[in-house]
Scaffold this motif. Structure first.
Motif, PDB file in Angstrom:
ATOM      1  N   ARG A   5       0.832  -1.202   0.000  1.00 45.51           N
ATOM      2  CA  ARG A   5       0.000   0.000   0.000  1.00 45.51           C
ATOM      3  C   ARG A   5       0.870   1.258   0.000  1.00 45.51           C
ATOM      4  NH1 ARG A   5      -4.184  -2.963   3.080  1.00 45.51           N
ATOM      5  NH2 ARG A   5      -6.166  -2.602   1.996  1.00 45.51           N
ATOM      6  N   TYR A  39      -2.961  -4.423  -5.355  1.00 46.92           N
ATOM      7  CA  TYR A  39      -3.327  -3.161  -4.704  1.00 46.92           C
ATOM      8  C   TYR A  39      -3.461  -2.082  -5.770  1.00 46.92           C
ATOM      9  CZ  TYR A  39      -1.825  -5.598  -0.495  1.00 46.92           C
ATOM     10  OH  TYR A  39      -1.697  -6.517   0.528  1.00 46.92           O
ATOM     11  N   LYS A  57      -7.092  -3.103  -1.622  1.00 46.33           N
ATOM     12  CA  LYS A  57      -6.657  -4.473  -1.916  1.00 46.33           C
ATOM     13  C   LYS A  57      -7.761  -5.181  -2.706  1.00 46.33           C
ATOM     14  CE  LYS A  57      -4.964  -8.720   0.297  1.00 46.33           C
ATOM     15  NZ  LYS A  57      -4.625  -9.366   1.588  1.00 46.33           N
TER      16      LYS A  57
END
Length: 203
Positions: A5, A39, A57
């Motif tokens: 992320r 992601y 996600k």
């Protein structure tokens, strides 16, 4: 937050800083090797200040069905999600790290043609020494976020490193994000040189 992320959020902020997108433009995704998820940056958010909680996600199964949930319900994936998922769920990409970068580089959009259409790979006719990866055929203009655009991008990019999208921008893929940035920067430099040449008006 996960390192993946963080990477996606950081890439989006770098893209804005390097003027490859505007505040609301573009999207990035990353799939770790041997993973059944990737992601992707959220849509309808300011990309220059993208945070890790604005990276979604997305899971997929062996039939390439995708699903996602958001922890706080505030954010959804970019509307270009299928532009990314078709590549991430392709079997040939399963065992490798894969970044997909959709940018809106100013010089590239101008070169592809608002009034006169050009193939991105034709820039090598002017600069044969241009050292970038395999440039695939352009994707003709299709509505942003459409399934038709996603399918065309998949077909044109799957065996290449970067493609131009008419009146829209670029799409790149690869395991090395620094190489993707380098190639975008290199292309922008040479495209800028071409666009500033007075001789182009006599083509």
């Amino acid at each position: 937050m996960s390192p993946s992320r963080f990477r996606v959020a950081d890439i989006m902020r770098r893209m804005y800083k390097q003027k490859l997108i505007t505040i609301r433009d573009g999207n990035v995704s990353f799939k770790p090797k041997n993973a059944n998820h990737f992601y992707i940056s959220a849509g309808s958010v300011k990309k220059n200040k993208l945070t890790e909680d604005q990276v979604i996600k997305v899971k997929f199964d062996k039939n390439t069905n995708i699903s996602y949930d958001t922890e706080n319900g505030l954010y959804k994936p970019s509307r270009e999600i299928y532009m990314h998922s078709f590549l991430h769920t392709s079997p040939e990409n399963f065992d490798k790290d894969l970044f997909i970068v959709h940018a809106h580089p100013l010089n590239m959009i101008s070169y592809l043609g608002l009034f006169k259409y050009r193939e991105l790979n034709s820039i090598k006719d002017c600069f044969p020494e241009l050292n970038v990866g395999k440039i695939g055929p352009n994707v003709k203009y299709l509505d942003a976020g459409s399934m038709e655009l996603a399918k065309s991008c998949y077909e044109n990019l799957r065996n290449h490193d970067i493609i131009g999208i008419e009146r829209h921008g670029s799409l790149s893929k690869g395991p090395d994000i620094e190489k993707i940035f380098e190639e975008l920067e290199t292309l922008e430099y040479y495209l800028d040189s071409y666009l500033k040449s007075p001789n182009r008006f006599f083509e």
